[in-house]
Scaffold this motif. Structure first.
Motif, short mmCIF file in Angstrom:
data_model
loop_
_atom_site.label_atom_id
_atom_site.label_comp_id
_atom_site.label_asym_id
_atom_site.label_seq_id
_atom_site.Cartn_x
_atom_site.Cartn_y
_atom_site.Cartn_z
N PHE A 1 19.85 -18.11 63.29
CA PHE A 1 20.62 -17.33 62.94
C PHE A 1 20.94 -15.89 63.69
O PHE A 1 20.95 -14.94 62.71
CB PHE A 1 18.74 -16.61 62.52
N THR B 1 23.53 -15.28 60.52
CA THR B 1 22.38 -15.85 59.24
C THR B 1 22.46 -14.67 58.49
O THR B 1 21.95 -13.52 59.16
CB THR B 1 21.84 -16.67 59.16
N VAL C 1 17.41 -16.69 55.62
CA VAL C 1 16.49 -16.57 56.52
C VAL C 1 15.22 -16.33 56.14
O VAL C 1 14.35 -17.29 56.15
CB VAL C 1 16.41 -15.51 57.26
#
Length: 240
Positions: free
Chosen positions: A171, A174, A179
């Protein structure tokens, strides 16, 4: 409808007095009463110590996340919150009951509103709030004490370090929306397991859209695709 249970529970004066003693309103008069009160005090102290240790471990884990992502443009409050949630599950910390359903996904209000104070207390990070974009975004910077959290991190999470870094790495760049989606799916699957419901896409969609009205922003196709991504990357709760 009247209860069909006609059994009555009677409490004696002794029960009442014992309750007052354990609550601290009456001084124990016998050795047995004193032992019971001491046992309760020991139990309360044990619980308080356990809660304190758990909180500190969570703070150490949060520090690792901040230290790894503090310079990423996509790292803000909401993303931080969701990564704490996912990393805690990667470590099998079993803290699901501390999270409530909020618009942006599972959220532990008490912890997240105190963590920056803990960072300042430990002097692990300097923190300033950036309001330039119309919302509060904490900006973290290292201090001369930042490395000290790693001593505790190695002790608490040495065996889970690979799993934690996997979540952080997946992540890193991201955007928050994705998320949030993963954290919400994860929460819903755990809820499905807890309720012993069928673990299939139809059940997941039902739980997901009941989570909060804001979840309607995610299409069924988007949820299905993200679920597939989670399976491919091993970001999934174990089957019950």
């Amino acid at each position: 409808m009247k209860s069909t249970n006609n059994k009555k529970n009677y409490f004696t004066i002794e029960d009442f007095e014992k309750g007052l003693i354990l609550a601290g309103y009456v001084t124990p008069q016998t050795e047995n009463e004193l032992e019971e009160l001491e046992a309760l005090d020991d139990y309360d102290s044990s619980l308080a110590k356990e809660r304190s240790i758990t909180y500190f471990k969570r703070a150490v884990l949060a520090a690792e996340i901040v230290n790894a992502l503090k310079e990423e443009l996509t790292f803000g409050r909401v993303k931080f919150q969701k990564l704490v949630y996912l990393c805690e599950h990667a470590c099998n910390m079993n803290l699901q009951e501390r999270y409530a359903k909020f618009a942006a996904g599972p959220f532990d209000n008490n912890f997240m509103h105190s963590i920056n104070k803990e960072f300042k207390k430990q002097k692990w990070f300097d923190i300033r709030i950036d309001n330039s974009k119309g919302y509060h975004k904490p900006i973290y910077s290292r201090t001369s004490h930042t490395e000290k959290y790693k001593i505790y991190y190695s002790r608490y999470f040495g065996e889970q370090n690979e799993a934690i870094n996997k979540v952080i790495g997946l992540f890193r760049n991201t955007k928050t929306r994705q998320v949030e989606l993963v954290a919400t799916i994860y929460y819903c699957i755990l809820e499905i397991n807890e309720n012993n419901d069928s673990r299939n896409i139809e059940t997941l969609l039902t739980y997901f859209y009941k989570f909060d009205d804001s979840k309607k922003q995610f299409s069924k196709e988007e949820i299905k695709n993200k679920l597939g991504w989670m399976k491919e990357n091993g970001i999934m709760p174990a089957s019950k």
